[in-house]
Design a protein around this motif. Structure first.
Motif, PDB file in Angstrom:
ATOM      1  N   SER B  81     -67.738 -18.261   7.085  1.00 18.40           N
ATOM      2  CA  SER B  81     -66.338 -18.546   7.357  1.00 18.40           C
ATOM      3  C   SER B  81     -65.721 -19.047   6.053  1.00 18.40           C
ATOM      4  O   SER B  81     -65.186 -20.140   5.964  1.00 18.40           O
ATOM      5  N   ALA B  82     -65.869 -18.209   5.032  1.00 16.45           N
ATOM      6  CA  ALA B  82     -65.394 -18.537   3.669  1.00 16.45           C
ATOM      7  C   ALA B  82     -65.950 -19.901   3.262  1.00 16.45           C
ATOM      8  O   ALA B  82     -67.146 -20.146   3.418  1.00 16.45           O
ATOM      9  N   GLN B 368     -64.615 -32.785   7.238  1.00 19.58           N
ATOM     10  CA  GLN B 368     -63.666 -31.690   7.505  1.00 19.58           C
ATOM     11  C   GLN B 368     -63.897 -30.627   6.451  1.00 19.58           C
ATOM     12  O   GLN B 368     -63.782 -30.865   5.267  1.00 19.58           O
ATOM     13  N   ASN B 369     -64.261 -29.427   6.914  1.00 22.13           N
ATOM     14  CA  ASN B 369     -64.640 -28.325   6.036  1.00 22.13           C
ATOM     15  C   ASN B 369     -63.743 -27.144   6.389  1.00 22.13           C
ATOM     16  O   ASN B 369     -63.591 -26.791   7.551  1.00 22.13           O
ATOM     17  N   MET B 370     -63.123 -26.559   5.335  1.00 18.06           N
ATOM     18  CA  MET B 370     -62.022 -25.623   5.568  1.00 18.06           C
ATOM     19  C   MET B 370     -62.259 -24.313   4.834  1.00 18.06           C
ATOM     20  O   MET B 370     -62.742 -24.302   3.699  1.00 18.06           O
ATOM     21  N   GLY B 374     -56.814 -22.400   4.630  1.00 22.18           N
ATOM     22  CA  GLY B 374     -56.667 -23.176   5.856  1.00 22.18           C
ATOM     23  C   GLY B 374     -56.787 -22.316   7.092  1.00 22.18           C
ATOM     24  O   GLY B 374     -56.491 -22.755   8.200  1.00 22.18           O
ATOM     25  N   GLY B 375     -57.276 -21.101   6.927  1.00 22.92           N
ATOM     26  CA  GLY B 375     -57.414 -20.169   8.038  1.00 22.92           C
ATOM     27  C   GLY B 375     -58.531 -20.526   9.011  1.00 22.92           C
ATOM     28  O   GLY B 375     -58.547 -20.055  10.147  1.00 22.92           O
ATOM     29  N   SER B 376     -59.478 -21.336   8.564  1.00 22.04           N
ATOM     30  CA  SER B 376     -60.517 -21.814   9.483  1.00 22.04           C
ATOM     31  C   SER B 376     -60.900 -23.229   9.075  1.00 22.04           C
ATOM     32  O   SER B 376     -60.844 -23.573   7.892  1.00 22.04           O
ATOM     33  N   THR B 377     -61.229 -24.027  10.071  1.00 26.19           N
ATOM     34  CA  THR B 377     -61.644 -25.409   9.797  1.00 26.19           C
ATOM     35  C   THR B 377     -62.669 -25.836  10.824  1.00 26.19           C
ATOM     36  O   THR B 377     -62.592 -25.445  11.992  1.00 26.19           O
ATOM     37  N   VAL B 378     -63.625 -26.631  10.372  1.00 21.12           N
ATOM     38  CA  VAL B 378     -64.575 -27.237  11.303  1.00 21.12           C
ATOM     39  C   VAL B 378     -64.668 -28.714  10.953  1.00 21.12           C
ATOM     40  O   VAL B 378     -64.702 -29.084   9.782  1.00 21.12           O
ATOM     41  N   CYS B 379     -64.620 -29.549  11.995  1.00 20.96           N
ATOM     42  CA  CYS B 379     -64.735 -30.995  11.823  1.00 20.96           C
ATOM     43  C   CYS B 379     -65.943 -31.505  12.581  1.00 20.96           C
ATOM     44  O   CYS B 379     -66.230 -31.035  13.695  1.00 20.96           O
TER      45      CYS B 379
END
Lengths: 143, 385, 348
Positions: B81-82, B368-370, B374-379
């Motif tokens: 996810s990039a 927080q990893n993006m 900013g098209g995908s983010t996981v916290c």
């Protein structure tokens, strides 16, 4: 290296600025997505969302609009090496369509958020000196 | 769903690691994590990597890395996810442990970015944006974030100095991190006078090109004390979300909606709010990103993160320490590894073993990893149990 | 009635002054200005070429014509600087206009008269009843060798004309072409810059063909210079067309409207077509226009146009030619110009 088939496939958008427009939004997915009547998609989309009975019609996006934000690319990707520094901006066209494009024919110190722009047809990239030439839209000040 | 704990972490000093290949880097981090946890086997593994293909010409990392770690036939999955690949690998491993499918899962991230030249790296990274409608037009990642910065400055009066303070603060932290790629202090003048990359962003607003890997061992919380001598750190909250890939398709360029949504989900799962987060590792791929992210996480009101940063509120001794590791800016940004690198810092702080950069008394941290612009983010929210 | 139903021109914003070029080569700028009557010329940006300028010019023509581009049955672009040696300019122009797939396309090349020839052929299709509309274009981004006299003139521009039989803005009353084999100017295969035969390009080439064509055309039409409101000739520099107009008996008032070269340079295939576009921007119904092109090699195409009642209503529907020439100019240094025109030797 140029990806010739993908370049060719995008011709309607790159050459003629074709998108589509939701002329009647009938989304059954209340408030969970941002569908709305009048929304212009560029490039065109197959659907607003999977729960839509929206009516999408082909359209050509407006060729005039305004600059929402911009940057001046000083360190460019290899294929844009000769053009740096160049201005790149996000434009909102008069019908609401949004696009990212280079802003040309303007001194870099005259760029301004909100400035009126219009689309011009330009060469965007070339695959070295022997490969294909790739064209599309840039924007110029609309004064 | 079972509660999940982190019982082992592994990393190396990140940087331009000319002598080591992608497989060398990853195996080193994975062995460090396994040895840290003290487990005698793993049931499954996940590898976050943005672009083995473009950076080193290698896909099929599941087989390659399981092979070189010596754990075949353990199932392995590569997650992409990039720049959020690492965090998404953790999410996948979490789900596998929580579901009861596996007990001990290795989650990891790796990127080997220096085998290609600068142009090659720029190209590979740019594939995280919309290739046909952003990159084709001449967009770069610094360029996309520069457009966010320009909009932010225009709307909220953010100053160039305030933006530079993000880099200064993160380097202040990175100095104390033995794994950081650039562990040196950076003066405000140095940041503000560094080479222009994409106006208004300068070189010292940008995270570097980095080789590196990181890994962590997950297990059910109930087994943690039996499997490892390490104090278990519970993954109490998790959330992931997506947003339109092209920056131009987002109604508000400064609102990172994927981060807002991912954080909401993580807070809900953990049963806490932003005020109950003691510290956070956030995705400062560019200085402006840190400001937008800490607003999206609910730590600061919209338009105020620049002033808060300049006032020291995000420093190690501030009210909300951000990027105690040095962040992507100082620690380095091997894109696929970054998300797990953040977990390494959270666990280190929560164990109380961060040495000189230890923030006293922290019990709960957020990572927080993006991906992309900013098209995908996981916290993830991690806490001491 | 057959003629032009829509027209449009495009000129890049960049200019270079004659002095800027002369200074680099140690040339006497004042002597060049007097001798060639050239002051500055247009220069394409690196992202502009015959294709991009023609798409813009042709879109202006479509706006003035008010037609559905899908009804354009032929697209002919005349140029000696087609961006590809093999692969048509016209297909891309047709695609961008929305004229594909029911359209005839081929690129024209005949030094500086490829544009007027493409206009003639396009119009002939309409006259023959083969199609409703046809597009003829003259466009170039010509190169002159560094230090050569051509460097002071070779410039960039495009003019596009949609021919039709209804809603005509300028009717074509007569045409004639005067053609011989005359080696005054050429570019061999794989050569970057053209070569020319010096003063041989004057009397036996430009003037013989221009006079021959204009004289015969006026005889055929039984018209005299005073019957025309305007005249426009090929413009390799400022002086040649001024001399041609004078010798043929035209006044300055008749010739100055279409006389663009002192500030535009020589747009080669675009030259007399662009002059025509500037005339159409201001002509009144009933005005007659003599147009004579010249292309080395050599030949001249002549047209007698007559503005119709419809012309004034379309003049302001798209950018006009003079304002593009006079406004918003950006002056380049020789270094920028050399970079833009790929005159600098670089590592491969």
């Amino acid at each position: 290296m140029a990806f010739i088939p993908s370049y060719w496939r995008e011709t309607p958008q790159r050459y003629r600025y074709e998108g589509n427009k939701c002329i009647k939004c009938e989304c059954k997915h209340d408030s969970k997505c941002d569908c709305e009547t009048g929304q212009v998609f560029f490039p065109p989309r197959r659907t607003c969302c999977p729960w839509c009975d929206c009516t999408l019609e082909p359209c050509t996006i407006a060729t005039t609009g305004k600059l929402l934000t911009y940057t001046i690319i000083v360190v460019p990707p290899t294929q844009f090496g000769d053009e740096a520094p160049y201005a790149l901006g996000i434009c909102e066209m008069d019908d609401g369509a949004r696009l990212t494009a280079q802003i040309v024919d303007v001194p870099l110190d005259k760029l301004e958020i909100g400035m009126p722009v219009r689309i011009e047809f330009r060469k965007i990239q070339q695959d070295g000196h022997a490969g294909i030439l790739m064209y599309g839209y840039k924007v110029v000040p609309n004064s | 769903m079972r509660d999940v704990a982190v019982i082992g972490i592994g990393i190396q000093k990140w940087g331009e690691l000319w002598e080591r290949s992608l497989r060398d880097l990853w195996v080193e981090a994975a062995l460090n994590a396994i040895n840290d946890a003290g487990v005698d086997h793993i049931d499954s593994m996940y590898v976050g990597c943005m672009s083995g293909g473009l950076f080193v010409g290698q896909e099929h990392l599941s087989s390659l890395l399981a092979d070189y770690l010596g754990v075949c036939p353990v199932p392995a999955t590569r997650v992409e996810s990039a720049c959020a690949s690492g965090g998404m690998a953790l999410r996948s491993g979490f789900i596998e442990v929580a579901s009861g499918l596996s007990d001990i899962v290795l989650v990891s991230g790796v990127e080997k970015m220096t085998d290609v030249d600068g142009g090659g790296a720029t190209y590979a990274l740019a594939t995280a944006a919309d290739a046909e409608y952003e990159v084709y037009q001449g967009a770069t990642f610094p360029g996309l974030y520069a457009m966010v910065a320009r909009d932010y400055m225009h709307r909220y009066g953010l100053t160039r100095e305030q933006l530079a303070q993000v880099a200064v603060k993160n380097h202040d932290n990175g100095v104390l991190n033995p794994h950081a790629q650039f562990p040196m202090k950076m003066s405000l003048e140095t940041v503000m006078n560094s080479t222009m990359i994409a106006d208004p962003l300068r070189l010292m607003d940008c995270s570097p090109i980095t080789d590196g890997a990181a890994a962590a061992i997950l297990c059910p919380l109930e087994m943690a004390r039996d499997l490892s001598k390490n104090p278990p750190i519970k993954v109490s909250g998790m959330g992931a979300a997506t947003d339109r890939i092209a920056l131009h398709d987002r109604p508000d360029f400064c609102e990172f909606r994927a981060t807002v949504k991912a954080a909401e989900a993580a807070y809900k799962m953990a049963g806490v709010g932003p005020d109950e987060i003691d510290f956070a590792e956030v995705h400062d791929c560019f200085t402006i990103a840190e400001l937008c992210v800490i607003e999206a996480l609910g730590f600061f009101a919209r338009g105020t993160a620049g002033q808060a940063t300049a006032a020291g509120e995000t420093a190690r001794d501030g009210k909300k320490p951000i990027n105690t590791s040095g962040g992507l800016k100082s620690k380095g940004h091997p894109v696929g590894a970054t998300g797990i690198g953040q977990i390494h810092e959270l666990v280190t702080q929560l164990r109380g073993t961060a040495g000189e950069r230890q923030v006293a008394g922290v019990k709960r941290g957020l990572a927080q990893n993006m991906g992309g612009s900013g098209g995908s983010t996981v916290c993830h929210i991690l806490e001491v149990v | 009635m057959v003629g032009i139903v829509g027209y449009g021109a495009y000129i890049p914003r960049n200019r270079i002054k004659l002095e800027t070029i002369a200074e680099v080569w140690g040339a006497d700028a004042e002597a060049y200005k007097r001798g060639l009557m050239l002051y500055e010329k247009s220069v394409p940006s690196p992202d502009q070429d015959v294709i991009t300028m023609t798409v813009e010019a042709a879109r202006h023509a479509v706006k003035r014509a008010g037609i559905d581009p899908a009804e354009i049955g032929a697209v002919y672009v005349g140029s000696e600087s087609h961006p590809y040696a093999v692969k048509p300019t016209g297909t891309l122009v047709a695609e961008a206009l929305g004229a594909t797939p029911s359209v005839h396309v081929a690129d024209f090349e005949f030094a500086c008269k490829a544009g007027s020839e493409s206009m003639f052929v396009a119009m002939s299709h309409v006259k023959a009843g083969e199609m409703k509309y046809a597009l003829g274009v003259g466009a170039d981004t010509s190169q002159g060798a560094p230090g050569d006299a051509l460097e002071y003139s070779a410039s960039a521009g495009s003019a596009a004309f949609i021919m039709g039989a209804e809603q005509v803005v300028a009717e074509c009353l007569h045409t004639y072409s005067f053609c011989t084999d005359t080696p005054d100017f050429w570019r061999r295969e794989y050569q970057f810059y053209p070569q020319h035969a010096g003063r041989f390009t004057g009397e036996p080439a430009y003037f013989k063909h221009t006079y021959g064509c204009a004289t015969r055309l006026m005889e055929m039409a039984s018209m005299k210079p005073e019957d025309f409101a305007y005249c426009v000739f090929h413009q390799p520099n400022g002086k040649f067309p001024a001399n041609a107009a004078k010798k043929l008996g035209f006044t300055k008032a008749q010739s100055e409207t279409g006389w663009l070269s002192p500030w535009l340079g020589n747009t080669y295939s675009g030259a007399s077509p662009m002059g025509l576009s500037a005339i159409l921007d201001v002509a009144k119904p009933g005005d007659k226009i003599l147009m004579v092109s010249y292309g080395s090699g050599s030949g001249s195409d002549g047209f007698v146009w007559q503005a119709t009642e419809r012309l004034p209503s379309v003049q302001k529907l798209a950018p006009q030619t003079r304002p593009q020439l006079d406004d918003n100019k950006v002056y380049l240094s020789y270094g920028q110009y050399a970079k833009y025109r790929e005159k600098i030797k670089r590592a491969k």
